[in-house]
Design a protein around this motif. Structure first.
Motif, short mmCIF file in Angstrom:
data_model
loop_
_atom_site.label_atom_id
_atom_site.label_comp_id
_atom_site.label_asym_id
_atom_site.label_seq_id
_atom_site.Cartn_x
_atom_site.Cartn_y
_atom_site.Cartn_z
N ARG A 1 0.89 -1.36 0.08
CA ARG A 1 -0.14 0.09 -0.09
C ARG A 1 0.68 1.35 0.06
NH1 ARG A 1 -3.27 0.09 5.57
NH2 ARG A 1 -3.81 2.42 4.68
N SER A 2 0.36 2.50 -0.53
CA SER A 2 0.90 3.68 -0.52
C SER A 2 2.34 3.59 -1.04
CB SER A 2 1.17 3.99 1.30
OG SER A 2 -0.52 4.16 1.40
N ASN A 3 2.32 3.30 -2.32
CA ASN A 3 3.49 3.47 -3.15
C ASN A 3 3.23 3.93 -4.57
OD1 ASN A 3 6.03 1.90 -1.92
ND2 ASN A 3 4.37 0.75 -1.31
N LYS A 4 4.14 3.79 -5.42
CA LYS A 4 3.88 4.29 -6.73
C LYS A 4 3.67 3.01 -7.78
CE LYS A 4 6.19 8.55 -5.79
NZ LYS A 4 7.37 9.62 -6.36
N PHE A 5 2.87 1.87 -7.58
CA PHE A 5 2.83 0.99 -8.33
C PHE A 5 1.77 1.45 -9.34
CE2 PHE A 5 4.39 -1.45 -4.67
CZ PHE A 5 5.55 -2.41 -5.57
N GLN A 6 1.76 0.98 -10.58
CA GLN A 6 0.55 1.27 -11.61
C GLN A 6 0.64 0.23 -12.64
OE1 GLN A 6 2.62 4.62 -13.76
NE2 GLN A 6 4.42 3.48 -14.21
N GLY A 7 -0.52 0.58 -13.40
CA GLY A 7 -0.73 -0.43 -14.60
C GLY A 7 -1.82 -1.21 -14.02
N ARG A 8 -2.04 -2.20 -15.01
CA ARG A 8 -3.24 -3.26 -14.82
C ARG A 8 -2.49 -4.29 -14.12
NH1 ARG A 8 -7.33 -3.94 -19.67
NH2 ARG A 8 -7.86 -1.78 -20.06
N ILE A 9 -3.65 -5.25 -13.62
CA ILE A 9 -3.18 -6.45 -12.82
C ILE A 9 -3.77 -7.41 -13.77
CG2 ILE A 9 -3.33 -8.02 -11.23
CD1 ILE A 9 -3.88 -5.61 -9.18
N GLY A 10 -2.89 -8.17 -14.49
CA GLY A 10 -2.93 -9.01 -15.55
C GLY A 10 -3.35 -10.43 -15.19
N ASN A 11 -3.36 -11.57 -15.95
CA ASN A 11 -3.86 -12.88 -15.53
C ASN A 11 -2.88 -13.53 -14.76
OD1 ASN A 11 -6.44 -12.37 -16.41
ND2 ASN A 11 -6.20 -13.15 -18.68
N PRO A 12 -2.96 -14.31 -13.86
CA PRO A 12 -1.79 -15.00 -13.44
C PRO A 12 -1.15 -15.84 -14.47
CG PRO A 12 -3.97 -15.78 -12.22
CD PRO A 12 -4.39 -14.84 -13.38
N LYS A 13 -0.04 -16.02 -13.67
CA LYS A 13 0.96 -16.55 -14.76
C LYS A 13 1.23 -18.16 -14.18
CE LYS A 13 2.01 -12.95 -17.04
NZ LYS A 13 0.90 -11.92 -16.20
#
Length: 512
Positions: free
Chosen positions: A228-240
Motif C-alpha cells: 500500500r501507499s507506493n507508486k505501483f501502476q498499470g493493470r493487474i493481468g492474469n496469473p502466470k
C-alpha cells in the motif's frame, strides 16, 4: 545479597519494580541469562561489565535513556546470542558491539540515529533482526539480504532510502520482511521470488514503483502481501501460474495507481480466503517465540496497528486506485473475508448479490465509486457486518432494513440521490416502496451469461418488436454489450423477468 551469588547463572526479575544501584559493585562472573524486562529501570546495570559468559540479555520495556555505554559493547563478546533492548529511550548512533554470536537482535522503538553499521555483516548466524521504529538512515545493507540464516528482517518506520538490494540468495530462510514506512524507491527486486519460506512481505508507505509483482504468486507460504501507499501502476493481468497466492490471507494494494478491471482470475484462486476454518485456527497468531508479526491495516474505516496477526484474519484492500468496470460475482466465494475495501475507484455496475454469502464479513467499503441499482437485500443477513460504506455512488431504491442494517447511520448512504428510507431523511414514494421480490443468486447468474448475451435483447424486443430484439441481440452477441443499454435494461430486469420469459416462450423461446 548478590555478592554471595557468584555462581549464579540465571537471573529473572522481569515484570517487577527493580532498583539498580550502580554505586555498589556486584560481581556475577558466571551469569549466563539475565531478564530485567518491564522493571522500570533507567540505566544499564554496571555489574554486566564482568559478565563475560552472558548468553541471554533482556532489558526491554524499560526507561533506559541515552547512548549505549562503550563498556557494554564487549559484554558476552563470544557468547551472547540473544539481545533485547526494545521499547526504551536509547539515543545516538547504533551501537557497534560484537555481533559474532548473535542470533536475535531486538532494538525496536528507541531513538537510534545514523546508519546501520557494516559490522552487522559479521552476524552471520543472525536469525531475527528488529530495528523498527527508530530514526535510522542510510541504505539497507546488502549483506542482510544475502543472509542464509536470517528469518525476520524488520526495518520499518525509519528513514532508510535508496533501493531494496537485489541480491536475495536462493538458499535463504526469510519468513518476514518488513520495510514499511521508509523512503525506499525504485522497482521491487525479482530475487524476492527466491524467498520460498516467506509468509509476510510488507513494503507499504514507500516510493516503490513498477507493475504488480505477479512473480510473487508462486510463493506458496505467503500469507500477507502489503504494498500500500507506493507508486505501483498499470493493470493487474492474469496469473502466470495455475494456483496463484494459494495461502494469501491479507492483500493490501491500496493507495497506488493501479487501473483497468479488477483481477477476476486472481480472486478465483485465493484458496485461503475461500476456506472458513475459524474454529480450528482462531487462537493462533503469526510469528515465533521471540518475535510476533504485526501489521498496519485499515480496518472498519480506521488505521489500526495489529500488534499480533491472528491467522484467521483475512482482508482485501484495493481502495484509492483507478480500477474500473464491474465487481466480479466470484468474490462471493471468499467466505473467510473479514474486510473488503474497494472504495475510491471508478467501479460501475451493481453490487453483486453473491456478496450476501460473505458470512464472516465485518466491514464493507464500496464508497466513492459509480455503482448503480439497488442495495441487495442479501446483505442484511451478514451476521457480523459492523461497518457499511456505500456513500458517493449512484444507488437507487429503498434501503434494506433489519438486523445489522438498523445500526447504520446516514454516513453509510449519503450522496446517492436515488436512495430513500431510513436512516436517510428522504422517504420513499409509493412506487419506490412497492418493491419487487429480490433476485436470487441463480437469477443473477442468468442475467449475465458467459458470452454476455441473455434477456437484454429479449427485453428490447418486448417493447420494439421481436424482430428488432432479435437483430439487436445478434449485434450484441457479435460486438459486445453497449454499456448504456446494459445499465438501462438491468434497472428493469427484476421487475419484468417473468413477463419476458413468457414473451420469449410465445416466440419459440429463442435468444438469438
Amino acid at each position: 545479597m548478590f555478592s554471595k551469588l557468584k555462581n549464579l547463572q540465571n537471573l529473572d526479575f522481569s515484570n517487577n519494580l527493580v532498583s539498580i544501584n550502580n554505586n555498589v559493585t556486584y560481581t556475577l562472573p558466571n551469569l549466563q541469562q539475565l531478564n530485567l524486562s518491564s522493571c522500570n529501570i533507567s540505566e544499564f546495570p554496571i555489574f554486566l561489565r564482568v559478565a563475560t559468559n552472558l548468553q541471554y540479555l533482556d532489558l526491554s520495556n524499560n526507561n533506559i535513556y541515552g547512548q549505549v555505554p562503550r563498556w557494554l559493547e564487549d559484554v558476552g563478546k563470544d557468547s551472547l546470542y540473544f539481545l533485547d533492548r526494545h521499547d526504551n529511550l536509547l539515543q545516538g548512533p547504533f551501537p557497534t558491539q560484537s555481533f559474532l554470536s548473535l542470533r536475535y537482535l531486538l532494538v525496536s522503538n528507541n531513538k537510534l540515529t545514523g546508519e546501520i553499521p557494516s559490522l552487522i555483516c559479521n552476524a552471520t548466524y543472525l536469525e531475527v533482526l528488529d530495528l523498527s521504529h527508530n530514526n535510522l538512515s542510510g541504505m539497507v545493507p546488502k549483506c542482510l539480504v544475502r543472509s542464509k540464516y536470517l528469518s525476520v528482517l524488520d526495518l520499518r518506520t525509519n528513514s532508510l532510502h535508496g533501493t531494496i538490494p537485489t541480491t536475495f540468495s536462493k538458499e535463504n530462510y526469510f519468513r518476514n520482511i518488513n520495510l514499511n514506512d521508509n523512503q525506499l524507491e525504485g522497482p521491487l527486486p525479482r530475487s524476492l521470488a527466491n524467498c520460498r519460506n516467506l509468509e509476510v512481505l510488507d513494503l507499504g508507505s514507500n516510493k516503490i514503483n513498477g507493475t504488480f509483482p505477479y512473480w510473487l504468486e508462486g510463493l506458496l507460504n505467503l500469507h500477507v502481501l502489503a504494498i500500500r501507499s507506493n507508486k505501483f501502476q498499470g493493470r493487474i493481468g492474469n496469473p502466470k501460474t495455475k494456483s496463484p497466492f494459494p495461502n494469501l490471507r491479507i492483500l493490501d494494494i491500496s493507495n497506488n495507481e493501479f487501473n483497468g478491471p479488477l483481477p477476476i482470475k486472481y480472486f478465483k484462486y485465493l484458496k485461503a480466503m475461500t476456506n472458513v476454518e475459524e474454529g480450528k485456527v482462531a487462537l493462533q497468531y503469526m510469528g515465533e517465540t521471540h518475535y510476533q508479526d504485526s501489521l498496519n491495516v485499515t480496518m472498519k474505516g480506521l488505521n489500526i496497528k495489529l500488534v499480533r496477526i491472528q491467522t484467521v484474519f483475512t482482508t482485501i484492500d484495493f481502495s484509492n486506485n483507478n480500477f474500473r468496470g464491474e465487481m466480479p460475482k466470484i468474490i462471493g466465494r471468499l467466505k473467510s473475508l473479514k474486510g473488503l475495501n474497494f472504495s475510491h475507484n471508478n467501479l460501475t455496475g451493481y453490487i453483486p448479490l453473491s456478496f450476501g454469502n460473505l458470512n464472516n464479513l465485518e466491514w464493507l467499503d464500496l464508497s466513492f465509486n459509480k455503482l448503480i441499482g439497488e442495495i441487495p437485500k442479501q446483505l442484511v443477513d451478514i451476521p457480523w457486518l459492523a461497518v457499511l460504506k456505500l456513500s458517493h455512488n449512484q444507488l437507487i431504491g429503498h434501503i434494506p432494513s433489519g438486523k445489522q442494517f438498523d445500526t447504520f447511520d446516514n454516513d453509510s448512504y449519503i450522496e446517492n440521490l436515488g436512495l430513500c428510507g431510513l436512516p436517510l431523511s428522504r422517504t420513499c414514494n409509493s412506487l419506490e416502496a412497492k418493491k419487487s421480490p429480490p433476485l436470487t443468486l441463480q437469477q443473477e447468474d442468468n442475467l449475465e451469461p458467459e458470452y454476455g448475451f441473455g434477456w437484454q435483447a429479449v427485453s428490447m424486443g418486448y417493447g420494439c418488436g421481436v424482430i428488432f430484439g432479435m437483430l439487436m441481440g445478434y449485434l450484441m452477441f457479435k460486438i459486445g454489450k453497449p454499456q448504456w443499454i446494459v445499465r438501462m435494461v438491468k434497472l428493469e430486469q427484476h421487475i419484468m423477468l417473468k413477463r419476458l420469459k413468457k414473451s420469449a416462450q410465445r416466440h419459440g423461446g429463442r435468444k438469438n
